[in-house]
Design an enzyme around this catalytic site. Structure first.
Site, short mmCIF file in Angstrom:
data_model
loop_
_atom_site.label_atom_id
_atom_site.label_comp_id
_atom_site.label_asym_id
_atom_site.label_seq_id
_atom_site.Cartn_x
_atom_site.Cartn_y
_atom_site.Cartn_z
N LYS A 66 -2.99 6.55 1.79
CA LYS A 66 -2.84 6.95 3.03
C LYS A 66 -1.87 8.30 2.96
CE LYS A 66 -2.47 5.21 7.53
NZ LYS A 66 -4.18 5.11 7.85
N ARG B 122 0.81 -1.19 0.16
CA ARG B 122 -0.02 -0.06 0.23
C ARG B 122 0.88 1.12 0.11
NH1 ARG B 122 -4.51 0.47 4.59
NH2 ARG B 122 -2.62 1.00 5.87
N GLU C 113 -16.35 6.07 5.22
CA GLU C 113 -15.63 5.73 6.32
C GLU C 113 -16.16 6.38 7.42
OE1 GLU C 113 -11.41 6.07 5.74
OE2 GLU C 113 -11.11 5.08 3.82
#
Length: 392
Positions: free
Chosen positions: A227, A125, A263
């Site tokens: 992220k 990721r 989220e």
């Protein structure tokens, strides 16, 4: 006692040899063979720490890892004492937000081992984000070697089994002087770690969410699936407002139609209908592909549950019999209510954790604590890791 003293003497001798040879601690020097993975070589928890009252907050440990690299040429870094990083005011991360990070946990298990949960997934990721932000990808051996060195150097900060975890934060960012709106020619890859307790103070207790449609966490074709450091601060105001009103977190909706859940703050969400069908928002470019989310989907399916990854209407979420949030920090946290436009929708029996949520939570924690065999290969042992190409 004699065995423990001998172990300490060997470690001191090895450290002295390393320092004489290299002048500083190198990552490769901390990689040991699988035969060194015995319990006697794992440092015990630090004395004098109130492990039972840890919160999810920063507690400086002993060592950090730092590597600086030019574009396209990633080089190994080194350990150094916990101290401020040197950063030029012109660093691209400060003006243009060219930076990403990860969140990983290391656990002390019931077998008195220290393990890291699925770090290879975090590496994948991180590098997807690096590619998106035009930063040099971190080679896997450097990434895992750096994690290994951090955990071993701070091993006595890993809480006793079941009383917390060592939270590990890798960060990669543009760090050279750079005025133009363009990628930095130099990057810093750093890792620090801190012992932590539960993300939500009360642990496995249902939390209360508030829907805030006035703020969009991410937009289609944006960077919500990375992220990135810039994804979080825009939500601070809505989160702070919600907490002042007595809620634990904000539930964000999609930016296009504002009717699908996405989220909850820094966590993925799941809900369960009366037929025990589990739903979670699909990964369509606006939602972070969580490692815990991925793990729970696999566990649930292996246990016979039907799991759908799709658009999840807010109405379905509010009418569910169970709901929970997942994340490295949150682990699995049950959701007890969702408030929409001032109307509270209670999920399940008030104050009670649903049976499926409990089952999935226990299944995940049992793997992380080694109460059951890790048949999935999710646990990474830093005390037996050896970089590829290193001789036994």
């Amino acid at each position: 006692k004699r065995n423990n003293l001998a172990d300490r003497m060997r470690r001191v001798c090895r450290k002295n040899i390393i320092q004489k040879a290299f002048g500083r601690s190198r990552v490769a020097c901390y990689s040991v063979s699988a035969s060194s993975s015995s319990h006697g070589n794992v440092p015990q928890p630090k004395e004098g720490v109130d492990w039972d009252n840890l919160s999810f907050s920063l507690s400086p440990t002993d060592k950090i890892y730092v590597a600086t690299t030019t574009r396209g040429n990633f080089t190994d870094g080194h350990l150094k004492p916990w101290e401020p990083l040197q950063l030029t005011p012109g660093a691209a991360v400060l003006s243009y937000g060219q930076g990403i990070f990860e969140g990983i946990k290391a656990f002390r298990t019931v077998k008195d081992r220290i393990v890291i949960f699925r770090p290879q997934e975090n590496h994948k990721r991180l590098n997807i984000g690096a590619g998106r932000f035009l930063m040099t990808p971190v080679p896997e051996d450097i990434f895992l070697g750096a994690l290994t060195s951090i955990v071993k150097a701070n091993a006595h900060w890993v809480p006793p089994a079941g009383r917390g975890a060592l939270y590990i934060r890798p960060i990669l960012f543009g760090s050279s002087d750079w005025l133009g709106v363009a990628p930095s020619p130099e990057y810093t890859f750093a890792i620090y770690a801190s012992p932590v307790g539960n993300y939500f103070k009360k642990g496995l207790t249902p939390i209360n969410l508030k829907v805030d449609a006035s703020v969009h966490r991410s937009a289609t074709r944006g960077s919500g699936d990375v992220k990135a450091i810039g994804n979080y601060a825009p939500c601070f105001l809505s989160q702070q407002t919600a907490k002042k009103e007595g809620f634990n977190e904000v539930l964000y909706l999609d930016a296009k139609e504002e009717k699908y859940v996405e989220e909850a703050g820094a966590a993925n969400v799941f809900c369960i209908d009366k037929n025990k069908h589990i739903y979670t928002p699909s990964l369509r470019g606006t939602i972070l592909p969580g490692i815990t989310r991925k793990s729970i989907i696999q566990i649930a399916r292996e246990r016979g549950y039907q799991v759908s990854e799709d658009k999840v209407p807010l109405t379905l979420f509010c009418d569910s019999i169970e709901a929970f949030a997942t994340g490295t920090g949150a682990s699995i946290t049950p959701i007890g209510s969702v408030t929409v436009d001032g109307k509270k929708h209670t999920i399940g029996e008030p104050g009670v954790v649903g049976s499926i949520t409990k089952e999935l939570y226990k299944s995940l924690i049992d793997i992380q604590m080694e109460r059951v065999e890790d048949t999935k290969g999710w646990l990474f042992d830093p005390f037996s890791y050896k970089p590829s190409g290193q001789k036994s």
